[in-house]
Design a protein around this motif. Structure first.
Motif, PDB file in Angstrom:
ATOM      1  N   LEU A   1      54.169  36.218  41.112  1.00 37.46           N
ATOM      2  CA  LEU A   1      52.847  36.029  41.702  1.00 37.46           C
ATOM      3  C   LEU A   1      52.049  34.935  40.998  1.00 37.46           C
ATOM      4  N   ALA A   2      52.184  34.855  39.669  1.00 37.44           N
ATOM      5  CA  ALA A   2      51.394  33.907  38.890  1.00 37.44           C
ATOM      6  C   ALA A   2      51.686  32.452  39.250  1.00 37.44           C
ATOM      7  N   ASP A   3      52.848  32.196  39.849  1.00 33.31           N
ATOM      8  CA  ASP A   3      53.214  30.828  40.199  1.00 33.31           C
ATOM      9  C   ASP A   3      52.813  30.457  41.627  1.00 33.31           C
ATOM     10  N   LEU A   4      52.131  31.360  42.308  1.00 33.26           N
ATOM     11  CA  LEU A   4      51.668  31.107  43.664  1.00 33.26           C
ATOM     12  C   LEU A   4      50.182  30.759  43.653  1.00 33.26           C
ATOM     13  N   PRO A   5      49.694  30.021  44.644  1.00 36.05           N
ATOM     14  CA  PRO A   5      48.261  29.647  44.681  1.00 36.05           C
ATOM     15  C   PRO A   5      47.383  30.809  45.145  1.00 36.05           C
ATOM     16  N   VAL A   6      47.435  31.907  44.407  1.00 29.29           N
ATOM     17  CA  VAL A   6      46.700  33.121  44.769  1.00 29.29           C
ATOM     18  C   VAL A   6      45.336  33.116  44.066  1.00 29.29           C
ATOM     19  N   LYS A   7      44.274  33.378  44.808  1.00 25.59           N
ATOM     20  CA  LYS A   7      42.915  33.300  44.269  1.00 25.59           C
ATOM     21  C   LYS A   7      42.285  34.661  44.016  1.00 25.59           C
ATOM     22  N   GLY A   8      43.004  35.759  44.340  1.00 29.20           N
ATOM     23  CA  GLY A   8      42.436  37.085  44.136  1.00 29.20           C
ATOM     24  C   GLY A   8      43.246  38.145  44.844  1.00 29.20           C
ATOM     25  N   GLY A   9      42.615  39.300  45.069  1.00 32.05           N
ATOM     26  CA  GLY A   9      43.329  40.410  45.675  1.00 32.05           C
ATOM     27  C   GLY A   9      42.475  41.130  46.704  1.00 32.05           C
ATOM     28  N   TYR A  10      43.099  42.099  47.371  1.00 33.16           N
ATOM     29  CA  TYR A  10      42.379  42.892  48.363  1.00 33.16           C
ATOM     30  C   TYR A  10      42.941  44.305  48.399  1.00 33.16           C
ATOM     31  N   THR A  11      42.201  45.189  49.030  1.00 28.61           N
ATOM     32  CA  THR A  11      42.670  46.550  49.251  1.00 28.61           C
ATOM     33  C   THR A  11      42.226  46.987  50.643  1.00 28.61           C
TER      34      THR A  11
ATOM     35  N   SER B   1      35.922  28.197  45.579  1.00 28.63           N
ATOM     36  CA  SER B   1      36.222  26.808  45.218  1.00 28.63           C
ATOM     37  C   SER B   1      35.284  26.270  44.146  1.00 28.63           C
ATOM     38  N   ASP B   2      34.075  26.852  44.035  1.00 24.29           N
ATOM     39  CA  ASP B   2      33.154  26.414  42.981  1.00 24.29           C
ATOM     40  C   ASP B   2      33.180  27.359  41.775  1.00 24.29           C
ATOM     41  N   GLU B   3      34.320  28.077  41.618  1.00 22.16           N
ATOM     42  CA  GLU B   3      34.601  28.892  40.433  1.00 22.16           C
ATOM     43  C   GLU B   3      33.659  30.080  40.276  1.00 22.16           C
ATOM     44  N   LYS B   4      33.237  30.660  41.394  1.00 22.68           N
ATOM     45  CA  LYS B   4      32.498  31.919  41.342  1.00 22.68           C
ATOM     46  C   LYS B   4      33.447  33.067  41.662  1.00 22.68           C
ATOM     47  N   PHE B   5      33.320  34.163  40.908  1.00 23.28           N
ATOM     48  CA  PHE B   5      34.091  35.362  41.189  1.00 23.28           C
ATOM     49  C   PHE B   5      33.232  36.261  42.052  1.00 23.28           C
ATOM     50  N   VAL B   6      33.761  36.650  43.234  1.00 23.06           N
ATOM     51  CA  VAL B   6      32.958  37.408  44.179  1.00 23.06           C
ATOM     52  C   VAL B   6      33.705  38.648  44.653  1.00 23.06           C
ATOM     53  N   PHE B   7      32.929  39.629  45.097  1.00 23.47           N
ATOM     54  CA  PHE B   7      33.443  40.809  45.786  1.00 23.47           C
ATOM     55  C   PHE B   7      32.956  40.729  47.219  1.00 23.47           C
ATOM     56  N   ARG B   8      33.867  40.905  48.170  1.00 20.90           N
ATOM     57  CA  ARG B   8      33.535  40.762  49.589  1.00 20.90           C
ATOM     58  C   ARG B   8      33.912  42.033  50.332  1.00 20.90           C
ATOM     59  N   THR B   9      33.022  42.480  51.217  1.00 16.11           N
ATOM     60  CA  THR B   9      33.278  43.685  51.996  1.00 16.11           C
ATOM     61  C   THR B   9      33.866  43.332  53.359  1.00 16.11           C
ATOM     62  N   ASP B  10      34.315  44.354  54.055  1.00 13.78           N
ATOM     63  CA  ASP B  10      34.948  44.157  55.358  1.00 13.78           C
ATOM     64  C   ASP B  10      33.988  43.553  56.373  1.00 13.78           C
ATOM     65  N   ASP B  11      32.697  43.829  56.236  1.00 12.76           N
ATOM     66  CA  ASP B  11      31.725  43.304  57.202  1.00 12.76           C
ATOM     67  C   ASP B  11      31.186  41.931  56.815  1.00 12.76           C
ATOM     68  N   GLY B  12      31.767  41.320  55.770  1.00 12.74           N
ATOM     69  CA  GLY B  12      31.403  39.955  55.401  1.00 12.74           C
ATOM     70  C   GLY B  12      30.336  39.822  54.345  1.00 12.74           C
ATOM     71  N   ALA B  13      29.808  40.920  53.795  1.00  9.77           N
ATOM     72  CA  ALA B  13      28.836  40.835  52.705  1.00  9.77           C
ATOM     73  C   ALA B  13      29.548  40.331  51.443  1.00  9.77           C
TER      74      ALA B  13
ATOM     75  N   GLY C   1      33.069  24.583  33.243  1.00  9.22           N
ATOM     76  CA  GLY C   1      34.188  23.668  33.054  1.00  9.22           C
ATOM     77  C   GLY C   1      34.978  23.914  31.795  1.00  9.22           C
ATOM     78  N   ASP C   2      34.316  24.430  30.736  1.00  7.95           N
ATOM     79  CA  ASP C   2      35.021  24.680  29.481  1.00  7.95           C
ATOM     80  C   ASP C   2      35.699  26.044  29.455  1.00  7.95           C
ATOM     81  N   GLY C   3      35.596  26.806  30.558  1.00  7.61           N
ATOM     82  CA  GLY C   3      36.233  28.119  30.612  1.00  7.61           C
ATOM     83  C   GLY C   3      35.305  29.268  30.277  1.00  7.61           C
ATOM     84  N   SER C   4      34.103  28.981  29.777  1.00  5.45           N
ATOM     85  CA  SER C   4      33.150  30.049  29.492  1.00  5.45           C
ATOM     86  C   SER C   4      32.589  30.595  30.799  1.00  5.45           C
ATOM     87  N   VAL C   5      31.936  31.752  30.722  1.00  9.55           N
ATOM     88  CA  VAL C   5      31.479  32.458  31.912  1.00  9.55           C
ATOM     89  C   VAL C   5      29.990  32.750  31.815  1.00  9.55           C
TER      90      VAL C   5
END
Length: 247
Positions: free
Chosen positions: A37-47, A60-72, A81-85
């Motif tokens: 999996l690590a060698d694929l262009p995967v950006k996250g997961g789902y359930t 694409s702008d390096e934000k980590f988000v949680f998305r619901t089924d209704d689009g929220a 850029g330096d890897g800090s959060v």
């Protein structure tokens, strides 16, 4: 954007974050020779819960988000850029508690996941889901990988809660953890390293190359080691190091 079904670490889909539409990813679309999996262009997961899909991914702008089924979409943090959060306001925290019926009785086999505004305590999202099925999968795993796995490898919401806690700690401490870009390169102490340039070594291992080595859990920490010497620990704990540059 490619995402994987969390508890299988497979079943890839291609999600359009603008429209919310998705489609299965065919095996023919995967790069030839890729087996992990690590060698694929995967950006996250789902359930999938109650026939609804929930997602967590890096934009694409390096934000980590949680998305619901209704689009929220709930923005959690952003990677610099330096890897800090940095946490994205309003800062969100999560909790998982036993699920209950309206009369207060415990709902056996279910948990409730909540996202809350850290400043006000207001619940911005909550979901009751079947945690028992993930516990069964976790307890039934007798593969060699099981020794290094925990419930978060199966339960999407446990993993999401753990990720939010890690990002909070990284934002508060300034810690810069090692991460790999889609092309396999990594930013290490101001240097962009290609995939074929990355060299790793564990504490106690014989140093394979002289130079400055950075700690994978915090790239701000570095040591100069001569080839043939044992790789050091960090704060008395065994760690993994990545080669950064010559002295």
């Amino acid at each position: 954007m490619w995402l994987y079904l969390h508890h299988t670490a497979a079943d890839l889909i291609d999600l359009d974050p603008t429209t919310g539409r998705w489609r299965p990813v065919d095996d023919a679309e995967k790069p030839p020779g890729v087996s992990v999996l690590a060698d694929l262009p995967v950006k996250g997961g789902y359930t999938i819960e109650n026939d609804k899909r929930y997602y967590s991914y890096w934009t694409s702008d390096e934000k980590f988000v949680f998305r619901t089924d209704d689009g929220a979409v709930f923005e959690i943090c952003q990677k610099r850029g330096d890897g800090s959060v940095v946490m994205v306001p309003p800062v969100l925290r999560s909790e998982i508690a036993p699920s209950r019926y309206g009369d207060g009785r415990l709902r056996q086999g279910f948990s409730q996941f909540r996202l809350m505004d850290a400043a006000t305590g207001q619940v911005v999202f909550e979901l009751d889901y079947n945690v028992e099925r993930y516990q069964r999968l976790y307890q039934a795993d007798f593969t060699a990988a099981a020794a290094e796995q925990d419930l978060s490898d199966w339960d999407f919401f446990v993993a999401l809660q753990g990720a939010i806690e890690i990002f909070e700690e990284r934002a508060a401490s300034g810690r810069v953890a090692f991460s790999v870009q889609d092309d396999g390169s990594a930013q290490i102490q101001g240097h962009r390293m290609r995939r074929d340039e990355l060299l790793f070594a564990d504490t106690g291992q014989t140093c394979p190359r002289s130079g400055v080595w950075a700690c994978l859990t915090d790239l701000r920490v570095s040591v100069a080691v001569t080839q043939g010497e044992p790789m050091p620990s960090n704060g008395g704990r065994p760690v993994q190091w990545v080669w950064s540059r010559t002295d």
